[in-house]
Design an enzyme around this catalytic site. Structure first.
Site, short mmCIF file in Angstrom:
data_model
loop_
_atom_site.label_atom_id
_atom_site.label_comp_id
_atom_site.label_asym_id
_atom_site.label_seq_id
_atom_site.Cartn_x
_atom_site.Cartn_y
_atom_site.Cartn_z
N CYS A 172 1.07 -1.47 0.27
CA CYS A 172 0.11 -0.18 -0.05
C CYS A 172 1.28 1.25 -0.24
O CYS A 172 1.14 1.48 1.22
CB CYS A 172 -1.20 0.19 1.00
N CYS A 215 -0.52 4.54 2.99
CA CYS A 215 -0.16 3.65 4.55
C CYS A 215 -0.50 3.03 4.27
O CYS A 215 0.86 2.44 4.12
CB CYS A 215 -1.52 4.67 4.82
N SER A 216 -0.80 2.04 5.01
CA SER A 216 -0.90 0.52 5.53
C SER A 216 -2.25 0.05 4.79
O SER A 216 -2.66 -1.04 5.74
CB SER A 216 0.12 0.26 6.71
N CYS A 217 -3.01 -0.07 3.96
CA CYS A 217 -4.13 -0.51 3.07
C CYS A 217 -3.97 -2.27 3.65
O CYS A 217 -2.60 -2.91 2.72
CB CYS A 217 -5.22 -0.06 2.46
#
Lengths: 109, 213
Positions: free
Chosen positions: B115, B118-120
């Site tokens: 991702c 961000c951090s999906c």
């Protein structure tokens, strides 16, 4: 293993959460998405901005989570001024509570 | 000359004995107590979330999905065409799996998930993302230099293997369907699931035969 481990692999075994507040912050964000207080897209966007402003560590990542959460809430659901006031009340409660006793907001002086 | 300031001494004493939590913990406590009062967050839901995602779920659900796909061609076809439906059929639906897409590794293709924003991450079936997945270095290099990243994870790919990088978003999260290792004929779903690593479902692991004792 073929060759020296790179920096990413060295982080492979890191704990997902180092502190309870980190799990609580992420859990609240996800619960708020599910409750439609803000959308998953808004969350990803706010977190994307925040992670660029924080240190690239586990601690920095969760500080970014907290910062993104505060900013999204400040758009309406929970103004930042209310958070500051409540934070100060909790701080006073902690300082006024004798060691070992449960910390309650009523203890704030 | 050292001076004696009773007020200062009292302050220091008070400070040493206070057990004020770190600033972020204090802010989280403030936010949670306000959200609960406003009815925006259920404290039990927050606790249940933490318990589920740190202990119960982990990557085990994803491993079951992969093992089932290895055993059942119809399930695999459904997983690749409509992952949310497949995952629901397996009864392991987490609320965060609504927009899930599975991408299949083959002899000629290796998939890697990132991702970049961000951090999906499909944490409903893979549990919490590992620390490196959230690192700026991974988010940048997975796209710019996927083979270099894979080499760090000890995944060596021949020139005949193409690398596909999938950028997860809040609306669409990816999981990799790794290849079933040879030498596992006749294995049941539980035994196969134990071979599936979290990293294989992100794409930073490829050859699962190393798990065969």
């Amino acid at each position: 293993m073929s060759g020296p481990l790179g920096p990413l692999v060295r982080r492979d075994g890191d704990a997902v959460f180092d502190e309870a507040w980190q799990a609580q912050a992420l859990a609240m964000a996800d619960c708020l998405v599910r409750a439609d207080v803000f959308s998953a897209g808004d969350w990803a966007e706010a977190l994307g901005v925040a992670v660029r402003e924080h240190e690239d560590t586990t601690e920095g990542y969760y500080r970014a989570v907290l910062s993104a959460l505060e900013r999204l809430l400040d758009r309406g659901a929970l103004p930042g001024a209310e958070i500051e006031a409540r934070r100060d009340a909790w701080a006073r409660a902690y300082e006024a509570t004798p060691h070992g006793a449960p910390v309650e907001l009523e203890n704030a002086t | 000359m050292p001076s004696f300031d009773p007020k200062k001494i009292t302050d220091i004493h008070r400070h040493l004995h206070s057990h004020l939590p770190p600033e972020p913990a204090l802010r989280v406590k403030a936010i949670e107590s306000l959200l609960v009062e406003k009815g925006l967050v259920d404290p039990e839901a927050v606790d249940a979330w933490i318990e589920a995602y740190t202990e119960e779920i982990g990557p085990k659900r994803g491993a079951q999905v992969v093992a089932r796909a290895w055993l059942d061609a119809d399930f695999k076809a459904l997983l690749l065409s409509d992952a949310a439906a497949a995952v629901t059929e397996l009864g392991v639906q987490g609320q965060a799996t609504g927009h899930l897409q599975a991408v299949e590794n083959t002899d000629g293709v290796h998939n890697l998930v990132v991702c970049t924003l961000c951090s999906c991450y499909p944490f409903g079936i893979l549990g919490m993302a590992p620390a490196w997945y959230k690192a700026a270095e991974y988010r940048a290099r997975a796209v710019r230099d996927p083979r270099g990243v894979l080499a760090e994870f000890d995944v060596a790919l021949g020139d005949d293997v193409a690398v596909k990088v999938w950028d997860s978003t809040a609306e669409l999260r990816y999981m990799v369907l790794p290849q079933r290792p040879a030498g596992t004929d006749g294995w049941d779903q539980e035994a196969l699931a134990r071979l599936v690593t979290r990293n294989a479902m992100i794409g930073t692991d490829r050859d699962l035969s190393k798990g065969i004792a």
